[in-house]
Design an enzyme around this catalytic site. Structure first.
Site, PDB file in Angstrom:
ATOM      1  N   SER A  56       0.796  -1.225   0.000  1.00 14.70           N
ATOM      2  CA  SER A  56       0.000   0.000   0.000  1.00 14.70           C
ATOM      3  C   SER A  56       0.829   1.277   0.000  1.00 14.70           C
ATOM      4  O   SER A  56       0.329   2.345  -0.276  1.00 14.70           O
ATOM      5  CB  SER A  56      -0.940  -0.001   1.224  1.00 14.70           C
ATOM      6  OG  SER A  56      -0.178   0.056   2.414  1.00 14.70           O
ATOM      7  N   TYR A  63      19.017  -5.069   9.679  1.00 16.09           N
ATOM      8  CA  TYR A  63      18.444  -4.839   8.353  1.00 16.09           C
ATOM      9  C   TYR A  63      19.313  -5.500   7.282  1.00 16.09           C
ATOM     10  O   TYR A  63      18.821  -6.206   6.402  1.00 16.09           O
ATOM     11  CB  TYR A  63      18.308  -3.336   8.105  1.00 16.09           C
ATOM     12  CG  TYR A  63      17.670  -2.983   6.781  1.00 16.09           C
ATOM     13  CD1 TYR A  63      16.303  -3.119   6.587  1.00 16.09           C
ATOM     14  CD2 TYR A  63      18.451  -2.515   5.715  1.00 16.09           C
ATOM     15  CE1 TYR A  63      15.732  -2.799   5.368  1.00 16.09           C
ATOM     16  CE2 TYR A  63      17.879  -2.204   4.498  1.00 16.09           C
ATOM     17  CZ  TYR A  63      16.505  -2.345   4.325  1.00 16.09           C
ATOM     18  OH  TYR A  63      15.949  -2.036   3.116  1.00 16.09           O
TER      19      TYR A  63
END
Lengths: 246, 574
Positions: A15, A156
């Site tokens: 989204s 990450y």
């Protein structure tokens, strides 16, 4: 005829940011596009309208990539609605700028879970139909931080590097069913997880980048559209670096 | 392809072709009509001919092996409305009276398959070879290339079955070696396929050299079977078992009627301690069956044997010789026994072969007998579909008409599900092995992975799909534990994952098919180093192979030299 006419794609974390751009690029190329999201209903509704505005069907599912049952249900529902899922883009991911010294166990788990476990659970749900049909395209969105030594959060980088291994092992495991699995490792883009990058780090990146600029979400999404298309039929287990030449 | 039976041995080579069938043709040189081997090689089809006068030769039959196979199978389709016998193919069989090798027509008649033969001396004869023509014809689609032993023990000169063996023309290595260690027995079975002379027990040294010859030829063997006579009557049976307990041999199997095990607990304990497996002859569960097939009521003795095997948890295979009108109604009960007892690993149905001192005289009708499809049908009916006809497949390792089998996966609740409910045996041919259990080989690892993916993709449409996946996950975990596993441990682990049902139809003079013998993989290892395919040994060589002091089988005494139209004539029955 677009690159992806007649194909059905599922994009995780669709989204916002890069996911949103990927959804729109795939839809522009003729794919019917479904995406999942976990936060803003409004963002999802807007994107869905844009997808449908491009003349293809679209679906939005509010399901976390860590909800195994929800993902299994999503895959079954989408297959029932659309007939099949041809393309999966494992895009959902989170980052967090924190040095290792201050990293909490929860920080580590969250980043590893969303980036890696999310790809695992979604792929497991979707590949069932792909194996059955002996066809499929899976693309995992990694990061330059996962393939090169960069100043990036350790969890990450570790998670994005894990996606490279995930890609290679899975490509070997299910290639026999006509399913290709590849990985895209973008450098720093103008939006998305690198939005909050410290200025000094961005400057250092640009110093090393031959093109001397950040990439755009659209540039990245265009590459995604090609990578998951039938035109890209022999690439498997590959990690493509998209960084302007760092 | 690799032999699908045995743990791969690096030096063992594939045959250069896939042997499909026999076909008679004219020798290209002298034009004599001789049988040939149709083989598929590098996409083409050849007929390999061995003319006694002109030597080995080959002719190109077709350029497209795939199309040839389709057309070959199509020859077995009887046109609708066709009346009378339909000729499918020809092969080489035997005269049931004089054992001369004869050309036989393989014909389909009312859905069944018969051999039609004409002996110049004894006249015409017919024999039922399969109760289901469709099964018989389609079985050829399972033909696969065999594997060669490390060394053939005989050169091919006159051809099969004279040069036994195995000669360099033989199409499969030894998957299951059998060693007859005695000709003494404690039963006189009316269906006995041997001819016990009560003359000798194999000395330990001879046994050791037989094993050594076997290892020389094969490298390693998943199993070695010790039989007789009755091997438990051998006074040094445990010395023999110890001699066979070598790293190259996965398991030692004692083929026995079990009577001594049932009455002598100490003896049974020694078997347990030796690590040997027991292949128990068990043809039924009532007095009449035992009387007809084994000569007397063994009901209590067999029950005692089963009790001891269960108590001691001795790994057991059941051998059920099935005869029309005698014990076919107890086939389902045997399956129940297999599924109900953890220590029973496999069940081997053997439609009776009318050969040997007993079987050759056993009352029978060669036109109305049990064959593999008949036993499969009985399994289906008597287990009420728990094991279905469609669960069985021909074994490509041997000639596909010789053996049919199914594997049953142990689910985590202790029940069993036949593999074909979730696996396509045509696709996963490596599962079809002449072995009771699944091996933890690299090939099996890949196969299990593929099966898991297939089942995962079709989970909703697969019978007990989630249970199957859970069981396959368990099998993967224990079969491939991430540490070195020895051959023995590998076998034991595999045994706990699945059971098997085999149907093996040994041949007799009625249904003997030289084509089948050429790819036999159950072989009798001899003291002189020869390794002889089972049905050839049973029909032609047993007397001669034992040496000049052994009596020639009574049923073979009338076999005349020089009879028959086949390319080879037997010398061993003189």
């Amino acid at each position: 005829m677009g690159l992806l006419s007649g194909r059905v794609a599922l994009v995780t974390g669709g989204s916002r940011g890069l996911g949103r751009a990927i959804c729109l690029a795939l839809a522009r190329e003729g794919a019917e596009v479904a995406f999942n999201f976990s936060r803003s209903d409004q963002d999802a509704a807007e994107l869905l309208a844009l997808i449908q505005g491009l003349g293809v069907r679209g679906w939005a599912y509010k399901t976390s990539v860590l909800d195994k049952a929800g993902l299994q249900s999503l895959a079954r529902t989408l297959e029932a609605e659309a007939g099949q899922i041809d393309v999966l883009v494992n895009n959902a991911g989170v980052g967090q700028a924190v040095p290792l010294a201050l990293m909490e166990e929860e920080d580590w788990d969250r980043v590893m879970s969303v980036n890696v476990k999310g790809a695992f659970l979604t792929t497991q749900a979707v590949m069932r139909g792909m194996i059955k049909r002996r066809r499929g395209r899976i693309l995992n969105i990694s990061s330059l931080a996962g393939v090169k030594m960069m100043e990036a959060p350790v969890h990450y980088s570790a998670a994005k590097a894990a996606l490279k291994g995930f890609t290679e092992a899975l490509a070997k495991e299910i290639g026999r069913y006509g399913i290709t699995v590849n990985c895209l490792a973008p450098g720093i883009l103008e939006a998305g997880v690198s939005t909050n990058l410290p200025e000094a780090r961005l400057a250092e990146y640009l110093r090393h980048c031959a093109l001397g600029r950040q990439g755009t979400l659209e540039e990245c999404a265009e590459v995604v559209a090609f990578l998951v298309s039938d035109r890209n039929s022999y690439m498997n287990g590959a990690t493509i670096v998209l960084d302007g030449g760092v | 392809m690799d032999c699908t039976t045995c743990t791969p041995t690096p030096a063992r080579q594939d045959r250069p072709h896939t042997f499909l069938a026999h076909e008679y043709a004219a020798c290209p040189t002298c034009e004599a009509r001789i049988e040939g081997r149709i083989v598929l090689r590098a996409g083409k089809v050849y007929n390999l001919l061995r003319c006694l006068a002109c030597g080995p030769q080959e002719t190109l039959v077709a350029d497209d092996a795939g199309r040839y196979l389709i057309e070959f199978l199509a020859k077995g389709q009887v046109p609708e409305g066709h009346q009378g016998d339909w000729l499918f193919k020809t092969t080489t069989s035997t005269c049931p009276t004089c054992l001369a090798l004869l050309e036989a027509e393989v014909v389909i008649r009312e859905g069944r398959v018969f051999f039609k033969k004409a002996c110049g001396e004894c006249g015409p004869s017919e024999a039922l070879v399969s109760e289901d023509a469709r099964y018989y014809v389609q079985a050829y689609a399972f033909a696969r290339a065999g594997t060669e032993p490390l060394e053939f023990t005989q050169p091919a000169k006159a051809g099969c079955p004279v040069d036994c063996g195995t000669c360099s023309d033989h199409e499969q290595h030894t998957c299951l070696p059998i060693i007859e260690v005695t000709d003494h027995c404690n039963l006189e079975c009316p269906i006995c396929i041997v001819d016990n002379q009560y003359s000798s027990h194999m000395p330990l040294g001879v046994f050791e050299s037989t094993i050594a010859g076997l290892i020389r030829a094969e490298g390693r063997c998943e199993s070695v079977a010790i039989c007789g006579g009755e091997p438990t009557s051998h006074p040094r049976i445990f010395d023999l078992i110890r001699a066979a307990d070598r790293p190259e041999i996965g398991r030692v199997v004692l083929i026995t009627n079990g009577l001594r095990i049932g009455r002598d607990l100490g003896f049974a304990r020694q078997i347990k301690d030796s690590g040997a497996y027991v292949a128990l002859q068990l043809d039924g569960f009532d007095a009449e069956t035992h009387r007809v097939l084994r000569g007397r009521d063994l009901t209590e003795e067999k029950a005692a044997t089963l009790r001891v095997l269960r108590e001691l948890k001795i790994p057991t295979q059941l051998i059920f010789v099935a005869a029309r009108g005698v014990n076919e109604h107890q086939i389902g009960q045997a399956v129940d026994l297999l599924l109900g007892e953890d220590h029973i690993l496999s069940l081997n149905f053997q439609p009776v072969a009318f050969t040997g001192n007993g079987g050759g005289r056993f009352s029978h009708d060669p036109l109305d007998r049990l064959t593999i499809p008949g036993v499969i049908d009985a399994v289906d009916k008597q287990t009420h579909g728990r094991i279905k006809k469609s669960d069985f497949s021909p074994l490509p390792c041997s000639h596909p008409q010789c053996v049919s089998l199914t594997y049953l996966l142990r689910l985590n609740d202790g029940s069993y599900l036949p593999f074909p409910r979730f696996v396509d045996f045509r696709k996963h041919g490596s599962l079809l092995r002449s072995s009771a259990t699944l091996p933890a080989t690299a090939e099996m690892h890949d196969t299990l992975h593929e099966i898991i993916h297939d089942v995962y993709a079709r989970e909703d449409d697969t019978e007990r799909g989630s249970d199957v996946l859970a069981a396959l996950r368990r099998a993967l975990d224990v079969m491939f534990p991430g540490r070195p596993v020895g051959v023995r441990e590998e076998l034991r682990i595999g045994e706990a994952q699945a059971k098997s049902i085999f149907l093996h139809h040994y041949m007799d003079p009625h249904d003997f098919d030289l084509e089948r013998l050429r790819k036999c993989c159950h072989h009798y290892a001899q003291a002189d180093g020869r390794i002889m395919p089972a049905c050839g040994f049973n029909l032609f060589h047993r007397g001669a192979a034992k040496g000049p002091d052994t009596a020639v089988p009574a049923w073979a005494k009338n076999a005349p030299l020089g009879s028959g139209t086949a390319s080879a004539r037997l010398r061993v029955v003189t």
